[in-house]
Design a protein around this motif. Structure first.
Motif, PDB file in Angstrom:
ATOM      1  N   ASN A  43       0.838  -1.209   0.000  1.00 38.38           N
ATOM      2  CA  ASN A  43       0.000   0.000   0.000  1.00 38.38           C
ATOM      3  C   ASN A  43       0.866   1.250   0.000  1.00 38.38           C
ATOM      4  N   GLN A  44       0.246   2.346  -0.427  1.00 39.73           N
ATOM      5  CA  GLN A  44       0.936   3.630  -0.346  1.00 39.73           C
ATOM      6  C   GLN A  44       0.939   4.134   1.093  1.00 39.73           C
ATOM      7  N   ARG A  45       1.893   4.997   1.378  1.00 37.25           N
ATOM      8  CA  ARG A  45       1.945   5.606   2.701  1.00 37.25           C
ATOM      9  C   ARG A  45       0.710   6.478   2.908  1.00 37.25           C
ATOM     10  N   GLU A  46       0.123   6.385   4.077  1.00 38.86           N
ATOM     11  CA  GLU A  46      -1.119   7.091   4.392  1.00 38.86           C
ATOM     12  C   GLU A  46      -0.911   8.024   5.569  1.00 38.86           C
ATOM     13  N   LEU A  47      -1.364   9.250   5.431  1.00 38.77           N
ATOM     14  CA  LEU A  47      -1.299  10.200   6.536  1.00 38.77           C
ATOM     15  C   LEU A  47      -2.398   9.859   7.541  1.00 38.77           C
ATOM     16  N   VAL A  48      -2.009   9.659   8.771  1.00 35.44           N
ATOM     17  CA  VAL A  48      -2.950   9.247   9.810  1.00 35.44           C
ATOM     18  C   VAL A  48      -3.426  10.449  10.623  1.00 35.44           C
ATOM     19  N   ALA A  49      -2.475  11.252  11.115  1.00 36.73           N
ATOM     20  CA  ALA A  49      -2.851  12.364  11.985  1.00 36.73           C
ATOM     21  C   ALA A  49      -1.742  13.398  12.013  1.00 36.73           C
ATOM     22  N   THR A  50      -2.138  14.644  12.275  1.00 35.36           N
ATOM     23  CA  THR A  50      -1.212  15.766  12.354  1.00 35.36           C
ATOM     24  C   THR A  50      -1.526  16.589  13.586  1.00 35.36           C
ATOM     25  N   ILE A  51      -0.479  17.106  14.222  1.00 34.00           N
ATOM     26  CA  ILE A  51      -0.669  18.061  15.314  1.00 34.00           C
ATOM     27  C   ILE A  51       0.332  19.193  15.148  1.00 34.00           C
ATOM     28  N   SER A  52      -0.160  20.414  15.261  1.00 33.10           N
ATOM     29  CA  SER A  52       0.713  21.578  15.124  1.00 33.10           C
ATOM     30  C   SER A  52       1.288  21.955  16.486  1.00 33.10           C
ATOM     31  N   SER A  53       2.218  22.899  16.470  1.00 34.84           N
ATOM     32  CA  SER A  53       2.795  23.363  17.733  1.00 34.84           C
ATOM     33  C   SER A  53       1.739  24.008  18.611  1.00 34.84           C
ATOM     34  N   GLY A  54       0.701  24.530  17.996  1.00 36.53           N
ATOM     35  CA  GLY A  54      -0.384  25.138  18.747  1.00 36.53           C
ATOM     36  C   GLY A  54      -1.457  24.169  19.175  1.00 36.53           C
ATOM     37  N   GLY A  55      -1.289  22.909  18.820  1.00 39.75           N
ATOM     38  CA  GLY A  55      -2.243  21.894  19.256  1.00 39.75           C
ATOM     39  C   GLY A  55      -3.385  21.634  18.296  1.00 39.75           C
ATOM     40  N   ILE A  56      -3.340  22.214  17.108  1.00 39.87           N
ATOM     41  CA  ILE A  56      -4.383  21.965  16.111  1.00 39.87           C
ATOM     42  C   ILE A  56      -4.158  20.582  15.521  1.00 39.87           C
ATOM     43  N   THR A  57      -5.242  19.799  15.441  1.00 37.62           N
ATOM     44  CA  THR A  57      -5.128  18.418  14.990  1.00 37.62           C
ATOM     45  C   THR A  57      -5.958  18.163  13.737  1.00 37.62           C
ATOM     46  N   ASN A  58      -5.499  17.204  12.961  1.00 36.65           N
ATOM     47  CA  ASN A  58      -6.237  16.730  11.791  1.00 36.65           C
ATOM     48  C   ASN A  58      -6.040  15.228  11.684  1.00 36.65           C
TER      49      ASN A  58
END
Length: 121
Positions: A43-58
């Protein structure tokens, strides 16, 4: 140079939980964002989750409502809390960090070595 080390992977039954950790070490740097990716064989690499320095998540659509990303700035650690795990979550999980190295005076993007998560009865 900043180094990232992941831990916390393992074998878990469907419906179970795991907590992954990504620890950043080095000196004189700041991290602007940390991401968890995963890649299963074939499978291709999949983005699971992101967090910024300010705590914003995706989150990726496949993990929304089940995974939570958080950070402990004092420990330079980002966690991925994974609940209600499914066999499709089986993959190698990698973290990467984007930031700035004040010593080298340049931006960086580093990857960890990965940790394996296997979800199986």
């Amino acid at each position: 140079q900043v180094q990232l080390v992941e831990s916390g992977g393992g074998l878990v039954q469907p419906g179970g939980s795991l907590r992954l950790a990504c620890v950043a070490s080095g000196s004189n740097f700041k991290i602007d964002a940390t991401r968890w990716y995963r890649q299963a064989p074939g499978n291709q690499r999949e983005l699971v989750a992101t967090i910024s320095s300010g705590g914003i998540t995706n989150y990726g659509d496949s993990v929304k409502g089940r995974f939570t990303i958080s950070r402990d700035n004092a420990k330079n650690t980002v966690y991925l809390h994974m609940n209600n795990l499914k066999p499709d979550d089986t993959a190698a999980y990698y973290c990467n960090a984007f930031g700035f190295d004040y010593g080298l005076r340049q931006q960086f993007l580093y990857w960890g070595q990965g940790t394996q998560v296997t979800v199986s009865p």
